[in-house]
Design a protein around this motif. Structure first.
Motif, short mmCIF file in Angstrom:
data_model
loop_
_atom_site.label_atom_id
_atom_site.label_comp_id
_atom_site.label_asym_id
_atom_site.label_seq_id
_atom_site.Cartn_x
_atom_site.Cartn_y
_atom_site.Cartn_z
N ARG A 146 -0.99 18.34 3.25
CA ARG A 146 -0.56 17.19 4.02
C ARG A 146 -0.18 16.01 3.12
N ILE A 147 0.52 15.07 3.70
CA ILE A 147 0.85 13.81 3.01
C ILE A 147 -0.36 12.89 3.03
N VAL A 148 -0.64 12.23 1.90
CA VAL A 148 -1.74 11.27 1.84
C VAL A 148 -1.27 9.86 1.49
N GLU A 149 -0.02 9.72 1.04
CA GLU A 149 0.48 8.38 0.68
C GLU A 149 2.00 8.39 0.77
N ILE A 150 2.55 7.29 1.27
CA ILE A 150 4.00 7.10 1.32
C ILE A 150 4.32 5.74 0.73
N GLY A 151 5.31 5.70 -0.14
CA GLY A 151 5.80 4.44 -0.69
C GLY A 151 7.30 4.35 -0.49
N CYS A 152 7.77 3.23 0.04
CA CYS A 152 9.20 3.03 0.28
C CYS A 152 9.62 1.67 -0.25
N VAL A 153 10.80 1.63 -0.87
CA VAL A 153 11.38 0.38 -1.36
C VAL A 153 12.80 0.30 -0.84
N GLU A 154 13.15 -0.80 -0.22
CA GLU A 154 14.51 -1.01 0.25
C GLU A 154 15.42 -1.38 -0.90
N ALA A 155 16.65 -0.86 -0.89
CA ALA A 155 17.68 -1.24 -1.87
C ALA A 155 18.95 -1.60 -1.12
N ILE A 156 19.58 -2.67 -1.53
CA ILE A 156 20.86 -3.08 -0.96
C ILE A 156 21.90 -3.03 -2.08
N ASN A 157 22.94 -2.22 -1.90
CA ASN A 157 23.95 -2.04 -2.94
C ASN A 157 23.31 -1.68 -4.28
N TYR A 158 22.37 -0.74 -4.22
CA TYR A 158 21.66 -0.17 -5.37
C TYR A 158 20.59 -1.09 -5.95
N ILE A 159 20.48 -2.33 -5.49
CA ILE A 159 19.52 -3.27 -6.06
C ILE A 159 18.27 -3.30 -5.18
N PRO A 160 17.08 -2.95 -5.72
CA PRO A 160 15.85 -3.01 -4.93
C PRO A 160 15.58 -4.44 -4.45
N THR A 161 15.14 -4.56 -3.19
CA THR A 161 14.77 -5.86 -2.63
C THR A 161 13.24 -5.96 -2.63
N ASP A 162 12.74 -7.05 -2.04
CA ASP A 162 11.29 -7.21 -1.96
C ASP A 162 10.69 -6.59 -0.71
N LYS A 163 11.50 -5.88 0.09
CA LYS A 163 10.99 -5.22 1.29
C LYS A 163 10.46 -3.84 0.93
N GLN A 164 9.16 -3.64 1.19
CA GLN A 164 8.51 -2.39 0.82
C GLN A 164 7.58 -1.94 1.94
N LEU A 165 7.29 -0.65 1.94
CA LEU A 165 6.32 -0.08 2.87
C LEU A 165 5.37 0.81 2.08
N HIS A 166 4.07 0.58 2.25
CA HIS A 166 3.07 1.36 1.53
C HIS A 166 2.01 1.81 2.52
N LEU A 167 1.83 3.13 2.64
CA LEU A 167 0.90 3.69 3.61
C LEU A 167 -0.03 4.70 2.94
N TYR A 168 -1.34 4.53 3.15
CA TYR A 168 -2.30 5.59 2.85
C TYR A 168 -2.58 6.33 4.15
N ILE A 169 -2.70 7.65 4.07
CA ILE A 169 -2.80 8.48 5.27
C ILE A 169 -3.97 9.45 5.15
N ASN A 170 -4.77 9.51 6.19
CA ASN A 170 -5.86 10.48 6.25
C ASN A 170 -5.25 11.86 6.50
N PRO A 171 -5.42 12.82 5.58
CA PRO A 171 -4.78 14.13 5.75
C PRO A 171 -5.54 15.05 6.71
#
Length: 230
Positions: A20-45
């Protein structure tokens, strides 16, 4: 152009055998440049944590026991990624796990066409060279000294910098050779520039302009360019 740089950590290698998945990390990019919008999740498997997996990411069964299960964070995850393209290092691995979690909930899966695999992209760009995230960080002089363990958000942040470099850096369209790039960031050869042909302009003086010029010359005393004409 909005894209999501994504990474996961899991309990093992194959969701078909119960991992199972235990962690997800996402970073938004606009025109290839990462922004400060992020999503970080720990998940009980909802299962044990194999020692070999914990050695990779450092997440223990005890640490994850009070974290939400995937069903509780699925909506937040899907809302964040929206319909954006997903930038993933070894995309087939992460997509299999994400889709396995969605299937458990009876939800539509994500098509592989949504994912851009940066491993394949790096191998096309640098044939025969190592294409791991650490190797690409070294190639592009990206500081990954904090990466003592794998972590989904940290790896997504590093991949964001690597992806930007794979696209050509901060100004991917400023290429002296003028090469075009396709949707996968690959060069397609010199760009074709359409030139508009114009009729040549007439530069001969009009009669009025010639008369005004002669009048001006008449006011000059012994002009040197007329010295040999008399």
């Amino acid at each position: 152009m909005r894209e999501i740089i994504l990474d996961t950590e899991t309990t093992g290698f194959d969701p078909l055998t119960g991992h199972r998945i235990v962690e997800i990390g996402c970073v938004e990019a606009i025109n290839y440049i990462p922004t400060d919008k992020q999503l970080h999740l720990y998940i009980n498997p909802e299962r044990d944590m194999p020692a070999e997996a914990q050695a990779v990411h450092g997440l223990s069964e005890e640490f994850l026991r009070d974290k939400p299960v995937f069903a509780e964070v699925c909506g937040e995850f899907l809302d964040f990624i929206g319909d954006s393209r997903l930038i993933i290092h070894n995309a087939e691995f992460d997509m299999r796990f994400i889709n396995a979690e969605l299937k458990r909930l009876g939800m539509p899966t994500l098509p592989m066409t949504r994912a851009l695999d940066t491993v394949a992209m790096a191998r096309r760009k640098f044939p025969g060279a190592p294409a791991s995230l650490d190797a690409l960080c070294r190639r592009f002089n990206i500081d990954n000294s904090n990466r003592t363990l794998h972590g989904a958000l940290l790896d997504a942040q590093l991949l964001g910098e690597v992806y930007l470099e794979l696209q050509g850096g901060r100004q991917p369209d400023l290429v002296l050779a003028g090469n075009r790039r396709n949707a996968d960031g690959e060069e397609e050869g010199p760009a074709k520039v359409e030139r508009v042909r114009r009729q040549a302009r007439v530069h001969a003086p009009t009669a009025e302009e010639a008369e005004a010029h002669a009048a001006m010359l008449a006011q000059l005393k012994n002009p040197m360019w007329l010295a040999g004409a008399s």
